[in-house]
Design a protein around this motif. Structure first.
Motif, PDB file in Angstrom:
ATOM      1  N   VAL A 114       1.112  -0.819  -0.284  1.00 54.93           N
ATOM      2  CA  VAL A 114      -0.043   0.278   0.142  1.00 54.93           C
ATOM      3  C   VAL A 114       0.502   1.169  -0.006  1.00 54.93           C
ATOM      4  O   VAL A 114       0.553   2.038  -0.745  1.00 54.93           O
ATOM      5  CB  VAL A 114      -0.802  -0.028   1.261  1.00 54.93           C
ATOM      6  N   THR A 115       2.052   1.091   0.736  1.00 56.29           N
ATOM      7  CA  THR A 115       3.193   2.166   0.903  1.00 56.29           C
ATOM      8  C   THR A 115       3.529   2.408  -0.438  1.00 56.29           C
ATOM      9  O   THR A 115       3.814   3.745  -1.275  1.00 56.29           O
ATOM     10  CB  THR A 115       3.846   1.504   1.787  1.00 56.29           C
ATOM     11  N   GLY A 116       3.800   1.218  -0.946  1.00 60.66           N
ATOM     12  CA  GLY A 116       3.976   1.763  -2.429  1.00 60.66           C
ATOM     13  C   GLY A 116       3.243   1.992  -3.882  1.00 60.66           C
ATOM     14  O   GLY A 116       4.247   2.645  -4.368  1.00 60.66           O
ATOM     15  N   ILE A 117       2.549   1.823  -3.360  1.00 60.58           N
ATOM     16  CA  ILE A 117       1.294   1.983  -4.216  1.00 60.58           C
ATOM     17  C   ILE A 117       1.335   3.697  -4.141  1.00 60.58           C
ATOM     18  O   ILE A 117       1.064   4.458  -5.252  1.00 60.58           O
ATOM     19  CB  ILE A 117      -0.331   1.660  -3.878  1.00 60.58           C
ATOM     20  N   ILE A 118       0.901   4.216  -3.030  1.00 59.83           N
ATOM     21  CA  ILE A 118       0.715   5.546  -2.589  1.00 59.83           C
ATOM     22  C   ILE A 118       2.353   6.568  -3.079  1.00 59.83           C
ATOM     23  O   ILE A 118       1.939   7.194  -3.341  1.00 59.83           O
ATOM     24  CB  ILE A 118       0.622   6.067  -1.027  1.00 59.83           C
ATOM     25  N   THR A 119       3.397   5.681  -2.375  1.00 62.85           N
ATOM     26  CA  THR A 119       4.466   6.409  -3.038  1.00 62.85           C
ATOM     27  C   THR A 119       4.350   6.685  -4.817  1.00 62.85           C
ATOM     28  O   THR A 119       4.745   7.653  -5.326  1.00 62.85           O
ATOM     29  CB  THR A 119       6.000   5.927  -2.267  1.00 62.85           C
ATOM     30  N   SER A 120       4.026   5.765  -5.248  1.00 62.68           N
ATOM     31  CA  SER A 120       4.213   5.996  -6.415  1.00 62.68           C
ATOM     32  C   SER A 120       3.551   6.768  -7.210  1.00 62.68           C
ATOM     33  O   SER A 120       3.722   7.948  -7.550  1.00 62.68           O
ATOM     34  CB  SER A 120       4.208   4.533  -7.242  1.00 62.68           C
ATOM     35  N   ILE A 121       2.125   6.996  -6.671  1.00 60.60           N
ATOM     36  CA  ILE A 121       1.288   8.515  -7.224  1.00 60.60           C
ATOM     37  C   ILE A 121       1.950   9.078  -7.208  1.00 60.60           C
ATOM     38  O   ILE A 121       1.317  10.268  -7.365  1.00 60.60           O
ATOM     39  CB  ILE A 121      -0.426   7.791  -6.479  1.00 60.60           C
ATOM     40  N   VAL A 122       2.163   9.610  -6.076  1.00 57.21           N
ATOM     41  CA  VAL A 122       2.793  11.288  -5.378  1.00 57.21           C
ATOM     42  C   VAL A 122       3.432  11.219  -6.444  1.00 57.21           C
ATOM     43  O   VAL A 122       4.526  12.474  -6.906  1.00 57.21           O
ATOM     44  CB  VAL A 122       3.165  10.771  -3.590  1.00 57.21           C
ATOM     45  N   LEU A 123       4.703  10.665  -6.211  1.00 54.76           N
ATOM     46  CA  LEU A 123       6.136  10.923  -7.189  1.00 54.76           C
ATOM     47  C   LEU A 123       5.418  10.681  -8.485  1.00 54.76           C
ATOM     48  O   LEU A 123       6.508  11.406  -8.863  1.00 54.76           O
ATOM     49  CB  LEU A 123       7.298   9.741  -6.601  1.00 54.76           C
ATOM     50  N   LEU A 146      17.759  -0.380  -0.699  1.00 53.71           N
ATOM     51  CA  LEU A 146      19.011   0.689  -0.451  1.00 53.71           C
ATOM     52  C   LEU A 146      18.715   1.316  -1.136  1.00 53.71           C
ATOM     53  O   LEU A 146      19.838   2.762  -0.809  1.00 53.71           O
ATOM     54  CB  LEU A 146      20.005  -0.525   0.006  1.00 53.71           C
ATOM     55  N   LEU A 147      19.276   1.024  -2.510  1.00 55.76           N
ATOM     56  CA  LEU A 147      20.165   1.588  -3.248  1.00 55.76           C
ATOM     57  C   LEU A 147      19.517   3.319  -4.055  1.00 55.76           C
ATOM     58  O   LEU A 147      19.109   4.200  -3.990  1.00 55.76           O
ATOM     59  CB  LEU A 147      19.464   1.207  -4.579  1.00 55.76           C
ATOM     60  N   HIS A 148      17.449   3.401  -3.340  1.00 57.43           N
ATOM     61  CA  HIS A 148      16.593   3.931  -3.277  1.00 57.43           C
ATOM     62  C   HIS A 148      17.132   5.145  -2.550  1.00 57.43           C
ATOM     63  O   HIS A 148      16.534   6.381  -2.415  1.00 57.43           O
ATOM     64  CB  HIS A 148      15.362   3.482  -3.273  1.00 57.43           C
ATOM     65  N   ILE A 149      17.483   5.019  -1.332  1.00 63.22           N
ATOM     66  CA  ILE A 149      17.869   4.904   0.173  1.00 63.22           C
ATOM     67  C   ILE A 149      19.255   6.280  -0.129  1.00 63.22           C
ATOM     68  O   ILE A 149      19.477   7.630  -0.355  1.00 63.22           O
ATOM     69  CB  ILE A 149      18.033   5.036   1.615  1.00 63.22           C
ATOM     70  N   THR A 150      20.346   5.436  -0.508  1.00 61.12           N
ATOM     71  CA  THR A 150      21.503   5.766  -1.291  1.00 61.12           C
ATOM     72  C   THR A 150      21.867   6.321  -2.231  1.00 61.12           C
ATOM     73  O   THR A 150      22.910   7.856  -2.360  1.00 61.12           O
ATOM     74  CB  THR A 150      22.578   4.956  -1.432  1.00 61.12           C
ATOM     75  N   VAL A 163       9.181  13.853  -4.281  1.00 58.67           N
ATOM     76  CA  VAL A 163       9.220  14.306  -2.727  1.00 58.67           C
ATOM     77  C   VAL A 163      10.362  13.433  -2.578  1.00 58.67           C
ATOM     78  O   VAL A 163      10.356  11.767  -2.039  1.00 58.67           O
ATOM     79  CB  VAL A 163       7.749  13.878  -2.028  1.00 58.67           C
ATOM     80  N   PRO A 164      12.063  13.867  -2.061  1.00 59.66           N
ATOM     81  CA  PRO A 164      12.537  12.965  -1.437  1.00 59.66           C
ATOM     82  C   PRO A 164      12.766  12.212  -0.747  1.00 59.66           C
ATOM     83  O   PRO A 164      12.992  10.924  -0.582  1.00 59.66           O
ATOM     84  CB  PRO A 164      13.874  13.948  -1.744  1.00 59.66           C
ATOM     85  N   TRP A 165      12.228  13.169   0.782  1.00 57.77           N
ATOM     86  CA  TRP A 165      11.744  12.221   2.031  1.00 57.77           C
ATOM     87  C   TRP A 165      11.268  10.940   1.684  1.00 57.77           C
ATOM     88  O   TRP A 165      11.178   9.575   2.659  1.00 57.77           O
ATOM     89  CB  TRP A 165      11.660  13.162   2.831  1.00 57.77           C
ATOM     90  N   LEU A 166       9.682  11.496   0.804  1.00 55.32           N
ATOM     91  CA  LEU A 166       9.439  10.039   0.665  1.00 55.32           C
ATOM     92  C   LEU A 166       9.195   8.971  -0.195  1.00 55.32           C
ATOM     93  O   LEU A 166       9.555   7.652   0.310  1.00 55.32           O
ATOM     94  CB  LEU A 166       7.708  10.578   0.268  1.00 55.32           C
ATOM     95  N   HIS A 167      10.839   9.041  -0.406  1.00 51.94           N
ATOM     96  CA  HIS A 167      11.087   8.280  -1.767  1.00 51.94           C
ATOM     97  C   HIS A 167      12.153   7.484  -0.993  1.00 51.94           C
ATOM     98  O   HIS A 167      11.713   6.321  -0.771  1.00 51.94           O
ATOM     99  CB  HIS A 167      11.602   8.548  -2.803  1.00 51.94           C
ATOM    100  N   MET A 168      13.456   8.219   0.416  1.00 55.66           N
ATOM    101  CA  MET A 168      14.201   7.101   0.607  1.00 55.66           C
ATOM    102  C   MET A 168      12.751   6.893   2.024  1.00 55.66           C
ATOM    103  O   MET A 168      13.362   5.400   2.352  1.00 55.66           O
ATOM    104  CB  MET A 168      14.856   8.186   1.664  1.00 55.66           C
TER     105      MET A 168
END
Length: 316
Positions: free
Chosen positions: A237-246, A308-312, A251-256
């Motif tokens: 669910v978090t991934g779906i929401i993040t994909s829609i927002v991005l 981790l790649l999405h974070i670094t 939003v860098p902090w949401l991506h991380m």
């Protein structure tokens, strides 16, 4: 014999009936039984009386004679049998442990080969600039590999026949490894090279720590299946929401944050699948499922690296 002659004594009548029986100072026992000290052999031995339980008669062996299995040997036989039973039991345990250890070694050898292939493909995508640019310019190749990844994954996870039948299980696992390695390399092409290798280093450290922790800890992760399933749903669910927002605004902090959540969830899955291999937890997998064990660990490690790649890294 005249009437005035006295009747023969008992000893004389015995001698007349059986003949001379003197041999030295000891008489022969009647009925052919050998004489034993202290055993009553009949009249003629004044003052010698049979001891209780030592009557030696025809067909009745003495109770003082050792039996076929003396009583002091019986405890030794029983203890020997118990030791044999314990040895059989311990042998079975050790055989089970040896099978489990061989199974774990086989799983980690397959996993090492998979990670070597994946790392080599990621290195090609990270260092060879023409390949990297080609993948970025042709994203359709990534989506073309996705059906192969999905079909092989479902066959290995859901179909017991192909998963256990040699060599088809290894062939399917090799195809799956190549496909997922290509997809991971494609994702790595969109990130900086330093970020890719930083994510690789962190993933290696996390995997080593989680593996040793899972083998040593008394916490049973295999009994937390429901919790892990709930975390998977939350991550989805978090991934779906993040994909829609991005898709509207980056939003860098949401991506991380999404990357951190995914890395934590799949780290727990790595501990869960590692303890499934041990065999002394609430749930375990059969030693015949070495392909499934390697597949589970491999997917967990690759997913940890991607999150981790999405974070670094920063997307180019």
């Amino acid at each position: 014999m005249s009437k005035s002659d006295p009747p023969p004594s008992y000893e004389e009548s015995r001698q007349q009936s059986y003949g001379p029986q003197q041999h030295g100072t000891y008489p022969y026992p009647p009925y052919g039984f050998p004489a034993q000290p202290g055993v009553y052999t009949g009249p003629g031995q004044a003052g010698i009386h049979p001891q209780p339980g030592l009557w030696q008669g025809p067909g009745y062996p003495s109770t003082a004679m050792p039996s076929m299995m003396p009583s002091f040997i019986a405890p030794g036989i029983f203890s020997s049998n118990l030791r044999d039973a314990e040895d059989v039991s311990s042998t079975g345990v050790w055989e089970s442990m040896s099978v489990r250890h061989a199974f774990i070694r086989k799983v980690y050898l397959i996993l090492a080969a998979q990670l070597f292939i994946t790392s080599s493909i990621i290195a090609v995508f990270a260092f060879v600039e023409p390949v990297r640019l080609f993948v970025i310019q042709n994203p359709a190749l990534y989506w073309a590999s996705f059906p192969i990844y999905l079909v092989t994954y479902l066959m290995l996870v859901c179909c017991e026949g192909p998963r256990r039948r040699h060599p088809w299980n290894l062939i399917l696992l090799f195809i799956f490894t190549l496909t997922l390695s290509y997809m991971t390399g494609t994702i790595s092409s969109y990130f900086d090279t330093k970020a890719v290798f930083l994510a690789l280093g962190i993933t290696a450290i996390v995997c080593v720590i989680v593996t040793f922790f899972s083998f040593q800890t008394k916490v049973d992760f295999t009994s937390c299946t429901g919790l892990l399933c709930a975390l998977c749903v939350v991550l989805l669910v978090t991934g779906i929401i993040t994909s829609i927002v991005l898709s509207f605004q980056y939003v860098p902090w949401l991506h991380m944050l999404y990357g951190a959540c995914g890395a934590i969830v799949f780290t727990l899955f790595l501990a869960y699948h590692t303890q499934l291999l041990i065999g002394n937890r609430a749930n375990s997998i059969s030693p015949e499922e070495y392909v499934f064990g390697a597949l589970s660990l491999y997917v967990d490690i690759v997913q940890i690296f991607i999150f981790l790649l999405h974070i670094t890294g920063g997307s180019e």
